[in-house]
Design a protein around this motif. Structure first.
Motif, PDB file in Angstrom:
ATOM      1  N   HIS A 506       3.383  -5.602  16.038  1.00 50.14           N
ATOM      2  CA  HIS A 506       2.456  -6.075  15.004  1.00 50.14           C
ATOM      3  C   HIS A 506       2.170  -5.009  13.950  1.00 50.14           C
ATOM      4  CE1 HIS A 506       1.151  -9.852  17.035  1.00 50.14           C
ATOM      5  NE2 HIS A 506       1.568  -9.201  18.100  1.00 50.14           N
ATOM      6  N   ALA A 507       2.088  -3.750  14.384  1.00 49.68           N
ATOM      7  CA  ALA A 507       1.585  -2.696  13.499  1.00 49.68           C
ATOM      8  C   ALA A 507       2.598  -2.199  12.480  1.00 49.68           C
ATOM      9  CB  ALA A 507       1.084  -1.516  14.336  1.00 49.68           C
ATOM     10  N   GLU A 508       3.871  -2.250  12.812  1.00 55.59           N
ATOM     11  CA  GLU A 508       4.878  -1.639  11.938  1.00 55.59           C
ATOM     12  C   GLU A 508       4.810  -2.155  10.508  1.00 55.59           C
ATOM     13  OE1 GLU A 508       8.892  -0.106  13.858  1.00 55.59           O
ATOM     14  OE2 GLU A 508       8.440  -2.136  14.514  1.00 55.59           O
ATOM     15  N   ILE A 509       4.871  -3.455  10.348  1.00 51.58           N
ATOM     16  CA  ILE A 509       4.902  -4.025   8.999  1.00 51.58           C
ATOM     17  C   ILE A 509       3.573  -3.825   8.283  1.00 51.58           C
ATOM     18  CG2 ILE A 509       4.195  -6.339   9.755  1.00 51.58           C
ATOM     19  CD1 ILE A 509       6.168  -7.449   7.642  1.00 51.58           C
ATOM     20  N   ILE A 510       2.470  -3.809   9.053  1.00 48.77           N
ATOM     21  CA  ILE A 510       1.153  -3.618   8.445  1.00 48.77           C
ATOM     22  C   ILE A 510       1.007  -2.183   7.942  1.00 48.77           C
ATOM     23  CG2 ILE A 510      -1.328  -3.708   8.853  1.00 48.77           C
ATOM     24  CD1 ILE A 510      -0.778  -5.784  11.056  1.00 48.77           C
ATOM     25  N   LEU A 511       1.391  -1.210   8.760  1.00 51.99           N
ATOM     26  CA  LEU A 511       1.284   0.194   8.364  1.00 51.99           C
ATOM     27  C   LEU A 511       2.243   0.523   7.219  1.00 51.99           C
ATOM     28  CD1 LEU A 511       1.019   1.827  11.903  1.00 51.99           C
ATOM     29  CD2 LEU A 511      -0.783   1.736  10.177  1.00 51.99           C
ATOM     30  N   ALA A 512       3.384  -0.150   7.203  1.00 47.81           N
ATOM     31  CA  ALA A 512       4.361   0.098   6.140  1.00 47.81           C
ATOM     32  C   ALA A 512       3.846  -0.346   4.778  1.00 47.81           C
ATOM     33  CB  ALA A 512       5.672  -0.622   6.461  1.00 47.81           C
ATOM     34  N   SER A 513       2.781  -1.143   4.758  1.00 48.78           N
ATOM     35  CA  SER A 513       2.241  -1.626   3.485  1.00 48.78           C
ATOM     36  C   SER A 513       1.347  -0.601   2.798  1.00 48.78           C
ATOM     37  CB  SER A 513       1.441  -2.923   3.718  1.00 48.78           C
ATOM     38  OG  SER A 513       0.245  -2.660   4.451  1.00 48.78           O
ATOM     39  N   VAL A 514       0.990   0.474   3.488  1.00 52.57           N
ATOM     40  CA  VAL A 514       0.120   1.493   2.895  1.00 52.57           C
ATOM     41  C   VAL A 514       0.919   2.299   1.862  1.00 52.57           C
ATOM     42  CG1 VAL A 514      -1.331   3.505   3.335  1.00 52.57           C
ATOM     43  CG2 VAL A 514      -1.263   1.634   4.999  1.00 52.57           C
ATOM     44  N   PRO A 515       0.474   2.344   0.609  1.00 53.41           N
ATOM     45  CA  PRO A 515       1.232   3.067  -0.432  1.00 53.41           C
ATOM     46  C   PRO A 515       1.345   4.558  -0.126  1.00 53.41           C
ATOM     47  CG  PRO A 515      -0.449   1.630  -1.402  1.00 53.41           C
ATOM     48  CD  PRO A 515      -0.730   1.682   0.066  1.00 53.41           C
ATOM     49  N   LYS A 516       2.478   5.139  -0.490  1.00 56.57           N
ATOM     50  CA  LYS A 516       2.709   6.548  -0.216  1.00 56.57           C
ATOM     51  C   LYS A 516       1.847   7.470  -1.079  1.00 56.57           C
ATOM     52  CE  LYS A 516       7.487   6.062   1.413  1.00 56.57           C
ATOM     53  NZ  LYS A 516       8.889   6.485   1.238  1.00 56.57           N
ATOM     54  N   ASN A 517       1.332   6.938  -2.182  1.00 60.87           N
ATOM     55  CA  ASN A 517       0.589   7.801  -3.104  1.00 60.87           C
ATOM     56  C   ASN A 517      -0.915   7.790  -2.872  1.00 60.87           C
ATOM     57  OD1 ASN A 517       0.069   5.218  -3.955  1.00 60.87           O
ATOM     58  ND2 ASN A 517       0.442   5.602  -6.140  1.00 60.87           N
ATOM     59  N   CYS A 518      -1.352   7.298  -1.705  1.00 61.35           N
ATOM     60  CA  CYS A 518      -2.790   7.293  -1.414  1.00 61.35           C
ATOM     61  C   CYS A 518      -3.071   8.175  -0.196  1.00 61.35           C
ATOM     62  CB  CYS A 518      -3.298   5.872  -1.180  1.00 61.35           C
ATOM     63  SG  CYS A 518      -2.700   5.098   0.331  1.00 61.35           S
ATOM     64  N   PRO A 519      -4.280   8.714  -0.071  1.00 61.01           N
ATOM     65  CA  PRO A 519      -4.602   9.614   1.043  1.00 61.01           C
ATOM     66  C   PRO A 519      -4.417   8.960   2.406  1.00 61.01           C
ATOM     67  CG  PRO A 519      -6.297   9.726  -0.651  1.00 61.01           C
ATOM     68  CD  PRO A 519      -5.407   8.588  -1.023  1.00 61.01           C
ATOM     69  N   GLU A 520      -4.630   7.644   2.502  1.00 54.71           N
ATOM     70  CA  GLU A 520      -4.534   6.947   3.780  1.00 54.71           C
ATOM     71  C   GLU A 520      -3.102   6.894   4.313  1.00 54.71           C
ATOM     72  OE1 GLU A 520      -8.117   6.023   1.668  1.00 54.71           O
ATOM     73  OE2 GLU A 520      -6.040   5.652   1.068  1.00 54.71           O
ATOM     74  N   TYR A 521      -2.139   7.187   3.449  1.00 55.77           N
ATOM     75  CA  TYR A 521      -0.741   7.156   3.896  1.00 55.77           C
ATOM     76  C   TYR A 521      -0.487   8.188   4.996  1.00 55.77           C
ATOM     77  CZ  TYR A 521       4.331   7.482   3.933  1.00 55.77           C
ATOM     78  OH  TYR A 521       5.650   7.501   4.337  1.00 55.77           O
ATOM     79  N   ALA A 522      -1.200   9.307   4.950  1.00 59.73           N
ATOM     80  CA  ALA A 522      -1.000  10.352   5.966  1.00 59.73           C
ATOM     81  C   ALA A 522      -1.238   9.794   7.361  1.00 59.73           C
ATOM     82  CB  ALA A 522      -1.934  11.530   5.694  1.00 59.73           C
ATOM     83  N   GLU A 523      -2.322   9.043   7.526  1.00 59.66           N
ATOM     84  CA  GLU A 523      -2.642   8.475   8.836  1.00 59.66           C
ATOM     85  C   GLU A 523      -1.684   7.344   9.185  1.00 59.66           C
ATOM     86  OE1 GLU A 523      -5.571   8.689  12.100  1.00 59.66           O
ATOM     87  OE2 GLU A 523      -4.364   9.937  10.798  1.00 59.66           O
ATOM     88  N   ALA A 524      -1.326   6.524   8.197  1.00 59.33           N
ATOM     89  CA  ALA A 524      -0.374   5.433   8.439  1.00 59.33           C
ATOM     90  C   ALA A 524       0.972   5.987   8.879  1.00 59.33           C
ATOM     91  CB  ALA A 524      -0.216   4.590   7.181  1.00 59.33           C
ATOM     92  N   HIS A 525       1.421   7.043   8.228  1.00 56.56           N
ATOM     93  CA  HIS A 525       2.705   7.675   8.574  1.00 56.56           C
ATOM     94  C   HIS A 525       2.654   8.256   9.987  1.00 56.56           C
ATOM     95  CE1 HIS A 525       5.580  11.084   8.660  1.00 56.56           C
ATOM     96  NE2 HIS A 525       6.345  10.272   7.960  1.00 56.56           N
ATOM     97  N   ARG A 526       1.548   8.909  10.323  1.00 52.75           N
ATOM     98  CA  ARG A 526       1.411   9.498  11.659  1.00 52.75           C
ATOM     99  C   ARG A 526       1.435   8.416  12.737  1.00 52.75           C
ATOM    100  NH1 ARG A 526      -2.364  10.534  15.497  1.00 52.75           N
ATOM    101  NH2 ARG A 526      -3.994   9.420  14.350  1.00 52.75           N
ATOM    102  N   LEU A 527       0.707   7.330  12.513  1.00 51.26           N
ATOM    103  CA  LEU A 527       0.664   6.253  13.494  1.00 51.26           C
ATOM    104  C   LEU A 527       2.025   5.577  13.636  1.00 51.26           C
ATOM    105  CD1 LEU A 527      -2.792   4.670  12.586  1.00 51.26           C
ATOM    106  CD2 LEU A 527      -2.232   5.959  14.662  1.00 51.26           C
ATOM    107  N   LEU A 528       2.739   5.430  12.528  1.00 53.25           N
ATOM    108  CA  LEU A 528       4.085   4.842  12.592  1.00 53.25           C
ATOM    109  C   LEU A 528       5.011   5.715  13.432  1.00 53.25           C
ATOM    110  CD1 LEU A 528       4.807   3.420   9.021  1.00 53.25           C
ATOM    111  CD2 LEU A 528       5.023   2.185  11.181  1.00 53.25           C
TER     112      LEU A 528
END
Length: 559
Positions: A506-528
């Motif tokens: 479930h999480a892969e496609i949701i986390l992949a939607s976080v833009p790379k140019n925002c601070p939240e991408y760091a956490e999304a990338h780590r969780l992925l």
């Protein structure tokens, strides 16, 4: 030459290709105002160690250990120092870095001769750690093919790391060395042991407690809080792991590959149901005692722990015991929105206990315990006001009242009720499974993944929005929930060993939607990166009454 923009000061400078982050920091150091020593950085919103080298234009943000990412780097590096010290002092020993506890990290340690750990042993390990840190021993990162890394860890007797790497699906990986000691960590480390100035090690129960810097002020150690009930619930989960023959991600992956996913789900759910039945039977037993029988069941836990589904399943088991559970939400006792306390930034602080009219709630509970009939309010979230619509409650002879909410164990809410009439339950996803013996999985990661999926599926928040709110959620939990967890009569662990394999789907496609140019991408990338260690499986065999259904959808309960 390449351009590096430092997000700490907004300045851009030119550097030669291949320049390390450490050299970049030294060039920018005079203009960077951080309250604590730098331990790591984010490069284009991805966490990196200070030895990372730059070959293209990049945005860089340097971090100290008060930042969540920097804190993980610090703790991870300290764990490697501990492992090397135990290996040096007690060759052939086994160290299992298990889970956060008592504001530190609990570690299971077994000497080769099987003799129990002593205070003198701990002192020897501490002395060796101090020598490693005082000598500023460097950490080295080596990239290798998967086959090379598997060979390295096979030769050194690390079956947990071998299973993890073999099932990771990677082509290339890496490992770290500290002196002559080799280990694997799934995130960056500090450049050298000299960075690790703040720490302590002590004997705790039958193992070790590695104490790490305070979240808010990493120059000091936080005050230790003894957590015997939390320790026991983790120990119980470890016993369940032994029953299921699962202790790490590699074990889970191997079992899935052998076709045992369905069996793992069934056994995990059965173990949880067994625990719920035991809790219901204990409530029933205390309900029928002659003096001061239990009439009030209080359920609390941090965000995304599964409180709602647990409450439903417990109610079913109480019915099976012949009791009649009744419940209402503390949300209906919210103060009118205009009276809601606010955070320093002006936003409403909905986690604050003052959000609840606990005086009115306490009065109603006292009256209900005395057998009176009470008209309870209903909160209108559209108007932001409490309303009285004729809803009345009365506890009959076979009734128990269940209250579920983040403040349920706060004594302010129930101080008018005799403690002997209460049964208090604390629930959380206390993850015990690890990636390998030295890479634990933070319980917060388990809950954050659950929350991201649930928020997205409900259309409430995007993954980016959920991640941006998470820090304030955790700070509120530290203040309003965790101080009361040890007062519970029982703790319930809602985590499942098979959970991350299901959440990945479930999480892969949701986390992949976080833009790379925002601070939240760091956490999304780590969780992925983290969930990719688990082989994904479908949720089709997860029962409709499972706590997992509260997050991935398909629950048979109405919330």
């Amino acid at each position: 030459m390449l351009q590096v923009r430092c997000k700490n000061n907004g300045k851009t400078k030119s550097f030669a290709e291949g320049t390390s982050l450490l050299d970049v920091f030294q060039d920018f150091a005079d203009d960077i105002k951080l309250p604590y020593p730098v331990v790591s950085a984010k490069v284009n919103n991805v966490s990196q160690g200070l030895k990372f080298r730059l070959y293209q234009n990049r945005d860089v943000e340097f971090l100290d250990a008060s930042d969540g990412s920097g804190r993980r780097v610090y703790a991870r590096s300290l764990c490697f120092v501990l492992y090397k010290a135990t290996n040096d002092v007690f060759p052939g020993s086994k160290l299992f870095i298990e889970h956060p506890l008592s504001r530190g990290i609990y570690c299971n340690f077994k000497k080769k001769d099987g003799v129990p750990l002593t205070d003198a042993d701990v002192a020897s390990i501490c002395q060796r750690m101090k020598e490693i840190i005082d000598s500023d021993m460097p950490f080295h990162r080596t990239e290798a093919t998967l086959e090379e890394a598997v060979k390295v860890f096979t030769e050194r007797g690390f079956p947990d790391k071998v299973k993890l790497l073999e099932t990771s699906g990677q082509v290339y990986t890496y490992y770290y060395t500290l002196g002559d000691t080799i280990d694997y960590y799934y995130g960056p480390l500090v450049p050298s042991a000299g960075y690790l100035k703040v720490w302590a090690l002590e004997r705790y129960h039958d193992g070790l407690l590695l104490r790490v810097p305070d979240k808010k002020n990493p120059l000091v150690l936080p005050e230790k809080v003894d957590q015997p009930r939390t320790f026991e619930v983790f120990a119980e989960k470890v016993r369940w792991d032994i029953i299921m023959r699962l202790s790490n991600a590699g074990d889970v992956n191997k079992a899935i590959l052998k076709g045992y996913a369905s069996e793992l789900i069934q056994v995990s759910e059965a173990l949880q149901e067994k625990k719920i039945v035991k809790i219901a039977e204990e409530i029933d037993e205390r309900f029928h005692r002659q003096e001061k029988p239990v009439r009030l069941v209080l359920i609390t836990g941090p965000s995304s722990s599964g409180k709602s589904t647990f409450c439903k399943r417990l109610s079913v088991q109480l019915l099976a015991c012949g009791l009649r559970p009744m419940s209402f939400s503390t949300d209906d006792y919210f103060v009118n929105r205009v009276d809601t306390p606010k955070l320093p930034n002006g936003q409403y602080d909905f986690d604050n206990v003052e959000t609840v009219d606990y005086k009115l709630l306490g009065d109603h509970l006292s009256r209900l315990m005395k057998g009176e009939t009470v008209e309870v309010p209903e909160y209108n979230f559209v108007t932001g006001k409490r309303e009285y619509n004729g809803k009345k409650l009365h506890l009959s002879g076979d009734s128990v009242l269940i209250i579920e909410g983040i403040h349920a164990l706060n004594p302010l809410l129930t101080k008018g009720v005799d403690d002997s009439l209460k049964y208090k339950i604390y629930i959380s996803a206390l993850t015990s499974i690890s990636l390998d013996a030295h890479n634990w999985i933070p319980t917060q990661d388990n809950r954050l993944l659950r929350r991201i999926i649930r928020d997205y599926n409900k259309g409430a928040y995007t993954a980016r929005e959920t991640i941006s709110q998470w820090k304030s959620v955790c700070e509120a939990e530290d203040q309003w929930i965790f101080p009361f967890q040890e007062t519970a009569d029982v703790m319930f662990n809602s985590a499942l060993n098979i959970e991350f394999a299901v959440l990945r789907t479930h999480a892969e496609i949701i986390l992949a939607s976080v833009p790379k140019n925002c601070p939240e991408y760091a956490e999304a990338h780590r969780l992925l990166r983290f969930i990719h260690y688990f082989i994904p499986i479908s949720d089709k065999e997860i029962p409709p009454t499972s706590i997992m259904r509260e997050f991935v959808g398909g629950s048979s309960f109405k919330y």
